[in-house]
Design a protein around this motif. Structure first.
Motif, PDB file in Angstrom:
ATOM      1  N   GLN A  75       0.837  -1.205   0.000  1.00 43.22           N
ATOM      2  CA  GLN A  75       0.000   0.000   0.000  1.00 43.22           C
ATOM      3  C   GLN A  75       0.874   1.258   0.000  1.00 43.22           C
ATOM      4  OE1 GLN A  75      -3.514  -0.450  -0.222  1.00 43.22           O
ATOM      5  NE2 GLN A  75      -3.221   1.643  -0.929  1.00 43.22           N
ATOM      6  N   ASP A  76       1.963   1.248   0.794  1.00 43.30           N
ATOM      7  CA  ASP A  76       2.872   2.412   0.837  1.00 43.30           C
ATOM      8  C   ASP A  76       3.458   2.680  -0.551  1.00 43.30           C
ATOM      9  OD1 ASP A  76       2.407   2.590   3.507  1.00 43.30           O
ATOM     10  OD2 ASP A  76       4.370   1.857   4.155  1.00 43.30           O
ATOM     11  N   ALA A  77       3.827   1.583  -1.235  1.00 43.11           N
ATOM     12  CA  ALA A  77       4.435   1.722  -2.566  1.00 43.11           C
ATOM     13  C   ALA A  77       3.454   2.355  -3.546  1.00 43.11           C
ATOM     14  CB  ALA A  77       4.876   0.349  -3.076  1.00 43.11           C
ATOM     15  N   VAL A  78       2.207   1.900  -3.484  1.00 44.72           N
ATOM     16  CA  VAL A  78       1.186   2.433  -4.403  1.00 44.72           C
ATOM     17  C   VAL A  78       0.883   3.891  -4.037  1.00 44.72           C
ATOM     18  CG1 VAL A  78      -1.203   2.197  -5.198  1.00 44.72           C
ATOM     19  CG2 VAL A  78       0.232   0.157  -4.917  1.00 44.72           C
ATOM     20  N   ASP A  79       0.714   4.149  -2.739  1.00 45.10           N
ATOM     21  CA  ASP A  79       0.389   5.516  -2.302  1.00 45.10           C
ATOM     22  C   ASP A  79       1.480   6.505  -2.721  1.00 45.10           C
ATOM     23  OD1 ASP A  79      -1.905   4.550  -1.199  1.00 45.10           O
ATOM     24  OD2 ASP A  79      -1.200   4.601   0.884  1.00 45.10           O
ATOM     25  N   VAL A 110      11.248  -2.678   1.243  1.00 45.75           N
ATOM     26  CA  VAL A 110      10.329  -3.440   0.374  1.00 45.75           C
ATOM     27  C   VAL A 110       9.417  -2.458  -0.362  1.00 45.75           C
ATOM     28  CG1 VAL A 110       8.446  -5.124   0.299  1.00 45.75           C
ATOM     29  CG2 VAL A 110      10.424  -5.546   1.762  1.00 45.75           C
ATOM     30  N   ALA A 111       8.947  -1.430   0.365  1.00 45.17           N
ATOM     31  CA  ALA A 111       8.084  -0.431  -0.275  1.00 45.17           C
ATOM     32  C   ALA A 111       8.862   0.327  -1.353  1.00 45.17           C
ATOM     33  CB  ALA A 111       7.525   0.529   0.768  1.00 45.17           C
ATOM     34  N   VAL A 113      11.301  -0.908  -3.207  1.00 44.21           N
ATOM     35  CA  VAL A 113      11.397  -1.800  -4.371  1.00 44.21           C
ATOM     36  C   VAL A 113      10.068  -1.829  -5.134  1.00 44.21           C
ATOM     37  CG1 VAL A 113      11.631  -4.223  -5.066  1.00 44.21           C
ATOM     38  CG2 VAL A 113      13.199  -3.253  -3.365  1.00 44.21           C
ATOM     39  N   LEU A 114       8.986  -2.062  -4.391  1.00 48.70           N
ATOM     40  CA  LEU A 114       7.672  -2.149  -5.055  1.00 48.70           C
ATOM     41  C   LEU A 114       7.290  -0.795  -5.650  1.00 48.70           C
ATOM     42  CD1 LEU A 114       5.835  -4.335  -2.398  1.00 48.70           C
ATOM     43  CD2 LEU A 114       6.845  -5.082  -4.565  1.00 48.70           C
ATOM     44  N   GLY A 115       7.685   0.279  -4.955  1.00 54.25           N
ATOM     45  CA  GLY A 115       7.421   1.627  -5.473  1.00 54.25           C
ATOM     46  C   GLY A 115       8.131   1.828  -6.799  1.00 54.25           C
ATOM     47  N   ASN A 116       9.346   1.308  -6.891  1.00 50.78           N
ATOM     48  CA  ASN A 116      10.095   1.412  -8.141  1.00 50.78           C
ATOM     49  C   ASN A 116       9.385   0.633  -9.254  1.00 50.78           C
ATOM     50  OD1 ASN A 116      12.314   1.960  -9.878  1.00 50.78           O
ATOM     51  ND2 ASN A 116      13.101  -0.087  -9.446  1.00 50.78           N
ATOM     52  N   LEU A 117       8.869  -0.540  -8.904  1.00 57.72           N
ATOM     53  CA  LEU A 117       8.183  -1.347  -9.921  1.00 57.72           C
ATOM     54  C   LEU A 117       6.899  -0.674 -10.407  1.00 57.72           C
ATOM     55  CD1 LEU A 117       8.597  -5.008  -8.563  1.00 57.72           C
ATOM     56  CD2 LEU A 117      10.071  -3.731 -10.131  1.00 57.72           C
ATOM     57  N   VAL A 118       6.108  -0.143  -9.473  1.00 51.46           N
ATOM     58  CA  VAL A 118       4.857   0.498  -9.919  1.00 51.46           C
ATOM     59  C   VAL A 118       5.168   1.821 -10.629  1.00 51.46           C
ATOM     60  CG1 VAL A 118       3.267  -0.604  -8.283  1.00 51.46           C
ATOM     61  CG2 VAL A 118       4.330   1.514  -7.660  1.00 51.46           C
ATOM     62  N   ASN A 119       6.248   2.482 -10.195  1.00 51.74           N
ATOM     63  CA  ASN A 119       6.656   3.716 -10.870  1.00 51.74           C
ATOM     64  C   ASN A 119       7.059   3.416 -12.322  1.00 51.74           C
ATOM     65  OD1 ASN A 119       9.022   5.780 -11.566  1.00 51.74           O
ATOM     66  ND2 ASN A 119       7.670   6.755 -10.081  1.00 51.74           N
TER      67      ASN A 119
END
Ligand code: ADP
Length: 221
Positions: A75-79, A110-111, A113-119
């Motif tokens: 959720q942090d990554a998406v937000d 982890v956020a 990494v996932l933030g980078n992927l969604v970005n």
């Protein structure tokens, strides 16, 4: 150099925040403040990436490992990318287990990494695309998937995207960035005993990135 740049960028960011907080009744100034906010944020992010490359290369990354609910990291990554999704009018779907998914990780990393992927999914997809983020539980691990239907990657180039400073095309072709995000992501995920993989059927066919992380304990056990 990165450390030297950090202070002036921090000062500029604070000054821009003050300008923004004051608000502007002047129609000409408001978009300028908006540009300042976005670009200083972008500069700060680039700088963070370069600092991380330096830290990882010297083995100086300290992870803060603790039991966390992986759904929070997702959720942090998406937000953290909400503005980019809105700017490009992307639709984002998130599909996660109903119960907490506990893993011993550094949630901030982890956020990241996932933030980078969604970005990347947002960056490398045309406006109004659909981006899918999903988490599935396996026997001893959680798999987080980020799928886009964007410009895709030629299959023979897929293994290279995790190399430092690697970009599959030029900025003119819509490839923007330093080319270190996925390298950093792989280093961080491997430090957490996980795995990150990429898949694409080729140009225009979208991309899927998967992150697998070991679970701290059987959830619900
Ligand atoms: P960058 O800052 O260039 O995005 P990354 O390390 O995150 O750096 O990605 C490396 C390269 O992999 C990118 O320059 C791009 O060419 C490719 N790439 C990454 N994610 C995607 C994606 N979702 N769709 C298409 N290409 C991607």
């Amino acid at each position: 150099l990165s450390h030297e740049l950090r202070n002036p960028i921090g000062a500029i960011s604070s000054a821009v925040q003050v300008l923004n907080a004051q608000g502007s009744s002047d129609a000409a100034t408001a978009p300028v403040v908006d540009i300042l906010i976005r670009q200083t944020r972008h500069l700060a992010r680039l700088l963070d990436d370069i600092l991380d490359v330096a830290r990882i290369s010297r083995g100086r990354v300290v992870l803060k490992i603790e039991p966390v609910d992986l759904r929070t990291c997702v959720q942090d990554a998406v937000d953290g990318n909400k503005q980019l999704f809105a700017d490009k009018a992307h639709a984002v779907s998130i599909d996660m287990p109903k119960e907490p998914v506990i893993a011993e990780v550094d949630c901030t990393r982890v956020a990241q990494v996932l933030g980078n992927l969604v970005n990347n999914a947002a960056k490398y997809s045309p406006p109004q695309s659909c981006i899918e983020v999903a988490m599935e539980l396996r026997a001893e691990e959680a798999e987080i998937l980020v799928r886009d239907n964007g410009i895709g990657i030629e299959p023979h180039l897929v293994p290279h995207v995790f190399e430092a400073f690697y970009k599959t095309g030029s900025a003119a072709e819509g490839r923007q960035g330093l080319g270190v995000g996925l390298w950093l992501s792989r280093q961080l995920i491997e430090m957490l005993s996980g795995e990150i993989t990429a898949h694409s059927e080729g140009s225009g066919a979208g991309s899927v990135f998967r992150v697998r992380l070991p679970l701290h304990q059987r959830n619900g056990a």
